[in-house]
Motif scaffolding. Sequence first.
Motif, PDB file in Angstrom:
ATOM      1  N   ALA A  53       0.852  -1.195   0.000  1.00  0.00           N
ATOM      2  CA  ALA A  53       0.000   0.000   0.000  1.00  0.00           C
ATOM      3  C   ALA A  53       0.887   1.243   0.000  1.00  0.00           C
ATOM      4  O   ALA A  53       1.893   1.296   0.707  1.00  0.00           O
ATOM      5  N   CYS A  54       0.502   2.227  -0.777  1.00  0.00           N
ATOM      6  CA  CYS A  54       1.243   3.484  -0.863  1.00  0.00           C
ATOM      7  C   CYS A  54       1.230   4.193   0.494  1.00  0.00           C
ATOM      8  O   CYS A  54       0.174   4.325   1.116  1.00  0.00           O
ATOM      9  N   ALA A  55       2.389   4.673   0.926  1.00  0.00           N
ATOM     10  CA  ALA A  55       2.500   5.370   2.204  1.00  0.00           C
ATOM     11  C   ALA A  55       1.791   6.719   2.191  1.00  0.00           C
ATOM     12  O   ALA A  55       1.423   7.237   3.238  1.00  0.00           O
ATOM     13  N   ILE A  56       1.562   7.289   1.018  1.00  0.00           N
ATOM     14  CA  ILE A  56       0.933   8.602   0.907  1.00  0.00           C
ATOM     15  C   ILE A  56      -0.572   8.481   0.675  1.00  0.00           C
ATOM     16  O   ILE A  56      -1.373   9.098   1.361  1.00  0.00           O
ATOM     17  N   THR A  57      -0.971   7.680  -0.300  1.00  0.00           N
ATOM     18  CA  THR A  57      -2.386   7.609  -0.696  1.00  0.00           C
ATOM     19  C   THR A  57      -3.111   6.386  -0.158  1.00  0.00           C
ATOM     20  O   THR A  57      -4.329   6.346  -0.149  1.00  0.00           O
ATOM     21  N   GLY A  58      -2.367   5.357   0.239  1.00  0.00           N
ATOM     22  CA  GLY A  58      -2.976   4.108   0.684  1.00  0.00           C
ATOM     23  C   GLY A  58      -3.388   3.194  -0.454  1.00  0.00           C
ATOM     24  O   GLY A  58      -3.893   2.101  -0.229  1.00  0.00           O
ATOM     25  N   VAL A  60      -3.312   0.531  -3.477  1.00  0.00           N
ATOM     26  CA  VAL A  60      -2.586  -0.685  -3.837  1.00  0.00           C
ATOM     27  C   VAL A  60      -2.784  -0.873  -5.334  1.00  0.00           C
ATOM     28  O   VAL A  60      -3.893  -1.145  -5.786  1.00  0.00           O
ATOM     29  N   THR A  61      -1.722  -0.672  -6.106  1.00  0.00           N
ATOM     30  CA  THR A  61      -1.795  -0.833  -7.556  1.00  0.00           C
ATOM     31  C   THR A  61      -0.618  -1.674  -8.040  1.00  0.00           C
ATOM     32  O   THR A  61       0.366  -1.851  -7.313  1.00  0.00           O
ATOM     33  N   ASN A  62      -0.722  -2.165  -9.257  1.00  0.00           N
ATOM     34  CA  ASN A  62       0.384  -2.923  -9.846  1.00  0.00           C
ATOM     35  C   ASN A  62       1.581  -2.031 -10.159  1.00  0.00           C
ATOM     36  O   ASN A  62       2.683  -2.518 -10.379  1.00  0.00           O
ATOM     37  N   LEU A  74       5.412   3.570  -2.749  1.00  0.00           N
ATOM     38  CA  LEU A  74       4.696   4.695  -3.336  1.00  0.00           C
ATOM     39  C   LEU A  74       3.974   4.273  -4.601  1.00  0.00           C
ATOM     40  O   LEU A  74       4.520   3.533  -5.419  1.00  0.00           O
ATOM     41  N   SER A  75       2.746   4.762  -4.753  1.00  0.00           N
ATOM     42  CA  SER A  75       2.012   4.615  -6.007  1.00  0.00           C
ATOM     43  C   SER A  75       2.473   5.752  -6.909  1.00  0.00           C
ATOM     44  O   SER A  75       3.100   6.715  -6.439  1.00  0.00           O
TER      45      SER A  75
END
Length: 90
Positions: A53-58, A60-62, A74-75
């Motif tokens: 999970a991105c630390a900034i936005t939360g 979860v992307t590929n 990070l995303s």
Amino acid sequence: MKSIGVVRKVDELGRIVMPIELRRTLEIEIKDAMEFFVDGDKIILKKYRANMACAITGEVTNQNKTYANGNLVLSPKGAELLLGEMESNK
């Protein structure tokens, strides 16, 4: 382990109310998921964070990537937000 001097009772549905001061200090918001761990006779609660999970936005992307020797995820959007903030603070 540090005691905060608060004792709460478990209700008939098994719920325990977490003090607002503790939630504020640990930045636990309404509807945040909590993860349970058991260590001997201790119950440990931790704010749940999905793997990668991105630390900034939360998010979860590929496209999420790890930085700082795997300590920061990070995303693309999170990286853009962080970079923008860093540039504005020069």
